[in-house]
Design a protein around this motif. Structure first.
Motif, PDB file in Angstrom:
ATOM      1  N   GLU A 103       5.267   2.596  -5.159  1.00  0.00           N
ATOM      2  CA  GLU A 103       4.293   2.159  -6.172  1.00  0.00           C
ATOM      3  C   GLU A 103       3.092   1.491  -5.513  1.00  0.00           C
ATOM      4  OE1 GLU A 103       6.593  -0.367  -8.628  1.00  0.00           O
ATOM      5  OE2 GLU A 103       7.694   1.262  -9.614  1.00  0.00           O
ATOM      6  N   LEU A 104       3.350   0.706  -4.478  1.00  0.00           N
ATOM      7  CA  LEU A 104       2.257   0.059  -3.756  1.00  0.00           C
ATOM      8  C   LEU A 104       1.366   1.083  -3.070  1.00  0.00           C
ATOM      9  CD1 LEU A 104       0.803  -2.390  -2.491  1.00  0.00           C
ATOM     10  CD2 LEU A 104       2.522  -2.351  -0.676  1.00  0.00           C
ATOM     11  N   ILE A 105       1.983   2.051  -2.401  1.00  0.00           N
ATOM     12  CA  ILE A 105       1.206   3.051  -1.666  1.00  0.00           C
ATOM     13  C   ILE A 105       0.369   3.907  -2.620  1.00  0.00           C
ATOM     14  CG2 ILE A 105       1.417   5.127  -0.230  1.00  0.00           C
ATOM     15  CD1 ILE A 105       3.814   3.759   1.119  1.00  0.00           C
ATOM     16  N   ASP A 106       0.882   4.157  -3.815  1.00  0.00           N
ATOM     17  CA  ASP A 106       0.108   4.927  -4.798  1.00  0.00           C
ATOM     18  C   ASP A 106      -1.184   4.220  -5.186  1.00  0.00           C
ATOM     19  OD1 ASP A 106       1.975   6.945  -4.844  1.00  0.00           O
ATOM     20  OD2 ASP A 106       3.014   6.207  -6.638  1.00  0.00           O
ATOM     21  N   ASP A 107      -1.204   2.889  -5.022  1.00  0.00           N
ATOM     22  CA  ASP A 107      -2.392   2.119  -5.404  1.00  0.00           C
ATOM     23  C   ASP A 107      -2.861   1.254  -4.231  1.00  0.00           C
ATOM     24  OD1 ASP A 107      -4.362   1.120  -7.172  1.00  0.00           O
ATOM     25  OD2 ASP A 107      -3.119  -0.614  -7.659  1.00  0.00           O
ATOM     26  N   PHE A 108      -2.684   1.741  -2.987  1.00  0.00           N
ATOM     27  CA  PHE A 108      -2.930   0.896  -1.826  1.00  0.00           C
ATOM     28  C   PHE A 108      -4.386   0.472  -1.679  1.00  0.00           C
ATOM     29  CE2 PHE A 108      -4.164   4.921   0.027  1.00  0.00           C
ATOM     30  CZ  PHE A 108      -5.118   4.587   0.981  1.00  0.00           C
ATOM     31  N   LYS A 109      -5.320   1.238  -2.245  1.00  0.00           N
ATOM     32  CA  LYS A 109      -6.739   0.884  -2.102  1.00  0.00           C
ATOM     33  C   LYS A 109      -7.050  -0.457  -2.763  1.00  0.00           C
ATOM     34  CE  LYS A 109      -8.448   5.634  -1.702  1.00  0.00           C
ATOM     35  NZ  LYS A 109      -9.330   6.692  -2.278  1.00  0.00           N
ATOM     36  N   TYR A 168      -9.577   2.461   6.069  1.00  0.00           N
ATOM     37  CA  TYR A 168      -8.473   3.214   5.487  1.00  0.00           C
ATOM     38  C   TYR A 168      -7.361   3.381   6.513  1.00  0.00           C
ATOM     39  CZ  TYR A 168     -11.383   4.385   1.476  1.00  0.00           C
ATOM     40  OH  TYR A 168     -12.148   4.308   0.337  1.00  0.00           O
ATOM     41  N   PHE A 169      -6.210   3.775   6.023  1.00  0.00           N
ATOM     42  CA  PHE A 169      -5.071   4.041   6.905  1.00  0.00           C
ATOM     43  C   PHE A 169      -5.033   5.530   7.221  1.00  0.00           C
ATOM     44  CE2 PHE A 169      -3.880   0.013   5.069  1.00  0.00           C
ATOM     45  CZ  PHE A 169      -3.233  -0.645   6.099  1.00  0.00           C
ATOM     46  N   SER A 170      -5.176   5.843   8.492  1.00  0.00           N
ATOM     47  CA  SER A 170      -5.161   7.240   8.916  1.00  0.00           C
ATOM     48  C   SER A 170      -3.730   7.768   8.953  1.00  0.00           C
ATOM     49  CB  SER A 170      -5.793   7.376  10.303  1.00  0.00           C
ATOM     50  OG  SER A 170      -5.577   8.665  10.826  1.00  0.00           O
ATOM     51  N   LYS A 171      -3.538   9.000   8.468  1.00  0.00           N
ATOM     52  CA  LYS A 171      -2.209   9.623   8.498  1.00  0.00           C
ATOM     53  C   LYS A 171      -1.767   9.915   9.926  1.00  0.00           C
ATOM     54  CE  LYS A 171      -2.555  11.714   3.915  1.00  0.00           C
ATOM     55  NZ  LYS A 171      -2.552  12.970   3.123  1.00  0.00           N
ATOM     56  N   ILE A 224       0.378   3.225   6.594  1.00  0.00           N
ATOM     57  CA  ILE A 224       0.673   2.092   5.708  1.00  0.00           C
ATOM     58  C   ILE A 224       2.169   1.921   5.441  1.00  0.00           C
ATOM     59  CG2 ILE A 224       0.231   3.505   3.635  1.00  0.00           C
ATOM     60  CD1 ILE A 224      -0.809   0.855   2.345  1.00  0.00           C
ATOM     61  N   ARG A 225       2.914   3.011   5.260  1.00  0.00           N
ATOM     62  CA  ARG A 225       4.344   2.877   4.965  1.00  0.00           C
ATOM     63  C   ARG A 225       5.093   2.255   6.141  1.00  0.00           C
ATOM     64  NH1 ARG A 225       7.778   4.970   1.278  1.00  0.00           N
ATOM     65  NH2 ARG A 225       6.165   6.354   0.472  1.00  0.00           N
ATOM     66  N   LYS A 226       4.839   2.736   7.350  1.00  0.00           N
ATOM     67  CA  LYS A 226       5.518   2.176   8.517  1.00  0.00           C
ATOM     68  C   LYS A 226       5.105   0.727   8.742  1.00  0.00           C
ATOM     69  CE  LYS A 226       6.312   6.430  11.169  1.00  0.00           C
ATOM     70  NZ  LYS A 226       5.978   7.150  12.415  1.00  0.00           N
ATOM     71  N   LEU A 227       3.827   0.444   8.499  1.00  0.00           N
ATOM     72  CA  LEU A 227       3.353  -0.929   8.669  1.00  0.00           C
ATOM     73  C   LEU A 227       4.101  -1.873   7.744  1.00  0.00           C
ATOM     74  CD1 LEU A 227       1.223  -2.947   9.833  1.00  0.00           C
ATOM     75  CD2 LEU A 227      -0.185  -2.380   7.836  1.00  0.00           C
ATOM     76  N   ILE A 228       4.242  -1.495   6.496  1.00  0.00           N
ATOM     77  CA  ILE A 228       4.942  -2.338   5.514  1.00  0.00           C
ATOM     78  C   ILE A 228       6.402  -2.527   5.916  1.00  0.00           C
ATOM     79  CG2 ILE A 228       5.809  -2.391   3.143  1.00  0.00           C
ATOM     80  CD1 ILE A 228       3.148  -1.003   2.350  1.00  0.00           C
ATOM     81  N   GLU A 229       7.068  -1.443   6.295  1.00  0.00           N
ATOM     82  CA  GLU A 229       8.475  -1.532   6.696  1.00  0.00           C
ATOM     83  C   GLU A 229       8.630  -2.407   7.934  1.00  0.00           C
ATOM     84  OE1 GLU A 229       9.578   2.498   7.229  1.00  0.00           O
ATOM     85  OE2 GLU A 229       9.807   2.923   5.098  1.00  0.00           O
ATOM     86  N   PHE A 230       7.715  -2.269   8.880  1.00  0.00           N
ATOM     87  CA  PHE A 230       7.804  -3.050  10.108  1.00  0.00           C
ATOM     88  C   PHE A 230       7.696  -4.540   9.818  1.00  0.00           C
ATOM     89  CE2 PHE A 230       5.653  -5.080  13.772  1.00  0.00           C
ATOM     90  CZ  PHE A 230       6.669  -4.931  14.712  1.00  0.00           C
ATOM     91  N   ILE A 231       6.734  -4.934   8.979  1.00  0.00           N
ATOM     92  CA  ILE A 231       6.560  -6.348   8.652  1.00  0.00           C
ATOM     93  C   ILE A 231       7.752  -6.876   7.853  1.00  0.00           C
ATOM     94  CG2 ILE A 231       5.124  -8.003   7.382  1.00  0.00           C
ATOM     95  CD1 ILE A 231       2.690  -6.283   8.129  1.00  0.00           C
ATOM     96  N   LEU A 232       8.274  -6.058   6.943  1.00  0.00           N
ATOM     97  CA  LEU A 232       9.415  -6.491   6.125  1.00  0.00           C
ATOM     98  C   LEU A 232      10.654  -6.784   6.965  1.00  0.00           C
ATOM     99  CD1 LEU A 232       9.323  -4.192   2.953  1.00  0.00           C
ATOM    100  CD2 LEU A 232       8.952  -6.657   3.046  1.00  0.00           C
ATOM    101  N   PHE A 269      -2.656  -9.910   1.786  1.00  0.00           N
ATOM    102  CA  PHE A 269      -1.294 -10.437   1.634  1.00  0.00           C
ATOM    103  C   PHE A 269      -0.753 -10.159   0.239  1.00  0.00           C
ATOM    104  CE2 PHE A 269      -3.569 -14.064  -0.212  1.00  0.00           C
ATOM    105  CZ  PHE A 269      -2.719 -14.467  -1.239  1.00  0.00           C
ATOM    106  N   GLU A 270      -1.644  -9.944  -0.732  1.00  0.00           N
ATOM    107  CA  GLU A 270      -1.205  -9.655  -2.097  1.00  0.00           C
ATOM    108  C   GLU A 270      -0.362  -8.396  -2.186  1.00  0.00           C
ATOM    109  OE1 GLU A 270      -4.726 -12.362  -2.687  1.00  0.00           O
ATOM    110  OE2 GLU A 270      -4.247 -10.676  -1.379  1.00  0.00           O
ATOM    111  N   ALA A 271      -0.461  -7.512  -1.181  1.00  0.00           N
ATOM    112  CA  ALA A 271       0.381  -6.316  -1.161  1.00  0.00           C
ATOM    113  C   ALA A 271       1.858  -6.710  -1.078  1.00  0.00           C
ATOM    114  CB  ALA A 271       0.007  -5.421   0.017  1.00  0.00           C
ATOM    115  N   PHE A 272       2.176  -7.702  -0.253  1.00  0.00           N
ATOM    116  CA  PHE A 272       3.566  -8.149  -0.111  1.00  0.00           C
ATOM    117  C   PHE A 272       3.979  -9.032  -1.281  1.00  0.00           C
ATOM    118  CE2 PHE A 272       2.366  -6.730   4.038  1.00  0.00           C
ATOM    119  CZ  PHE A 272       3.515  -6.099   4.507  1.00  0.00           C
ATOM    120  N   LYS A 273       3.032  -9.716  -1.868  1.00  0.00           N
ATOM    121  CA  LYS A 273       3.314 -10.457  -3.097  1.00  0.00           C
ATOM    122  C   LYS A 273       3.721  -9.479  -4.202  1.00  0.00           C
ATOM    123  CE  LYS A 273       1.164 -13.914  -6.174  1.00  0.00           C
ATOM    124  NZ  LYS A 273       1.141 -13.218  -7.471  1.00  0.00           N
ATOM    125  N   PHE A 274       3.007  -8.341  -4.281  1.00  0.00           N
ATOM    126  CA  PHE A 274       3.360  -7.312  -5.260  1.00  0.00           C
ATOM    127  C   PHE A 274       4.770  -6.784  -5.008  1.00  0.00           C
ATOM    128  CE2 PHE A 274       3.894  -2.751  -5.941  1.00  0.00           C
ATOM    129  CZ  PHE A 274       3.697  -2.654  -7.311  1.00  0.00           C
TER     130      PHE A 274
END
Length: 442
Positions: A17-23, A32-35, A41-49, A84-89
């Motif tokens: 859901e976050l990635i669908d609205d990451f902008k 932007y996050f390059s593929k 973005i997905r790996k970044l989020i998982e790595f921080i988590l 940081f609001e991305a992780f708050k979400f």
């Protein structure tokens, strides 16, 4: 579906859901996050988590299993693109998804403890939001420190964090943070349980207007707190209903009857006066408990005495200690005391990531029964949470070429420790300073 698979599904649905609205969560529309990036973005989020407390480079090697590992600099640049609001979400989204399955109630109420904790961060005297000056014995300014202050709401029955407010330590306002969380709260009936730092008539009324319950320890009789003008009682311990009127007026009537009126010197600290009406009636219950020789605790609540007895009030306040235990686990077992950043946005990313990881792990741990002993034991055994957090982090990391533990729930069930109630010399956990930033950053 196993418990771990259910929780993973809810977590990754939130990430989707976050990635669908990451902008909406980019710090700059141009970044932007390059593929093709090693850290999209997905790996970044998982790595921080799922990041532990090791140096960033070691964490990257572990996460990528030493294959096509991005540099520390690349990680820092990627994370700076994300608010940081991305992780708050993610924290809030995951909580909502498991909410219906995690409500453990007492007499139909959720028991929600609220407390605050200081979170030291990297030193920066120019950061007025978090910098606290210190003075030597001569009154001269010496080296201060920086810290965030986290005021958290914690479910004492399901052992999960429900909400959080992050403020700079110099400007922290725990009653204000509490009011914000009460306003946001939506759910079943709740009892908000707090210690003395949350003594505030304004907060009491906020809870009552929300049609919820509170149980808050306050300064004892004879102090300068809310009970400073409380009328003298015949007994040392008591449980009584008390009515008074909050007012901004200083009339002779108000001055003469301090047992009836509570003067509010600053109406900005009380949000509930109606226009052209400087009087607000308040009905509360005051419970005074003897805890030792000439030692007492006073509690203000709006719990109905026909539903909650004197002894239950004592018990409810006593279990508030659960949030203190959770803070210790969050800081030292989960790793909240070891940040991998100086940037304040990045630090807040890690605070919300650690809270989410704590909830994910606790939800799993509480669903698992400790393994049965082959022979009778002297003590009752429970799951070792510190070992469980570590095992879950290993399991959840997206290792390339590595293998996950075959049955994480069985592994956690085997990691147990004895419960020894009533120890005369309880095991003490020495308070640790944050791990030095330079060490973690290598």
């Amino acid at each position: 579906m196993s418990n771990i698979n259910f929780l993973r599904k809810q977590l990754y649905t939130s990430i989707d859901e976050l990635i669908d609205d990451f902008k909406s969560y980019l710090t700059d529309d141009k970044n932007y996050f390059s593929k093709e990036s090693k850290l999209p973005i997905r790996k970044l989020i998982e790595f921080i988590l799922f990041m532990g407390a090791d140096a960033i480079k070691d964490e990257l090697y572990d996460f990528f299993d030493f294959k096509n590992t991005p540099t520390t600099s690349a990680f820092v640049q990627q994370r700076q693109k994300l608010k940081f609001e991305a992780f708050k979400f993610l924290f809030e989204s995951f909580n909502k998804k498991v909410h219906s399955t995690r409500n453990v109630l007492y007499k139909g109420y959720r028991l929600l403890a609220i407390d605050g904790s200081s979170i030291p961060i990297s030193h920066n005297p120019d950061d007025i939001e978090t910098y606290i000056k210190k003075y030597d014995k001569y009154g001269q300014v010496c080296k201060g420190y920086n810290a965030f202050h986290m005021t958290a709401m914690y479910d004492l029955m399901s052992h999960l964090y429900d909400d959080v407010v992050i403020q700079g330590e110099p400007h922290m306002n725990e009653p204000g943070a509490f009011n914000d969380m009460v306003k946001r709260y939506e759910g079943v009936k709740a009892i908000f349980i707090c210690d003395r730092g949350f003594e505030s008539l304004n907060s009491f009324v906020h809870v009552m207007k929300k049609e919820q319950k509170f149980l808050i320890r306050v300064k004892d009789i004879g102090s300068n707190g809310l009970l400073s003008s409380f009328p003298e009682q015949e007994t040392e311990e008591f449980d009584i209903d008390y009515q008074f009127i909050a007012t901004t007026k200083q009339t002779n009537e108000v001055k003469k009857h301090k047992e009836i009126y509570k003067f509010m010197s600053n109406c900005s600290t009380f949000d509930h006066f109606e226009e052209n009406n400087p009087y607000y009636p308040v009905n509360i219950r005051i419970v005074r408990i003897k805890i030792g020789e000439n030692k007492y605790e006073s509690i203000i609540t709006n719990l109905d005495r026909n539903e909650f007895t004197f002894d239950e009030i004592k018990w409810l306040y006593g279990i508030r200690w659960g949030i203190e235990t959770s803070f210790r686990e969050l800081k030292y077992a989960v790793g909240l005391s070891a940040f991998h950043a100086k940037n304040r946005n990045s630090i807040k990313q890690e605070i919300y990531a650690k809270l989410l990881f704590y909830n994910f792990s606790e939800k799993l741990i509480r669903s698992i029964k400790p393994r049965k002993a082959k022979k009778e034991r002297i003590h009752i055994y429970a799951i070792n949470s510190t070992r469980a957090f570590h095992s879950i982090r290993i399991f959840m990391k997206k290792k390339r070429g590595g293998k996950r533990p075959p049955d994480i729930e069985s592994i956690i069930a085997n990691e147990i420790e004895p419960i020894r109630p009533g120890r005369s010399d309880t095991r003490k956990v020495r308070k640790q300073a944050p791990v030095h930033f330079i060490y973690r950053f290598q």
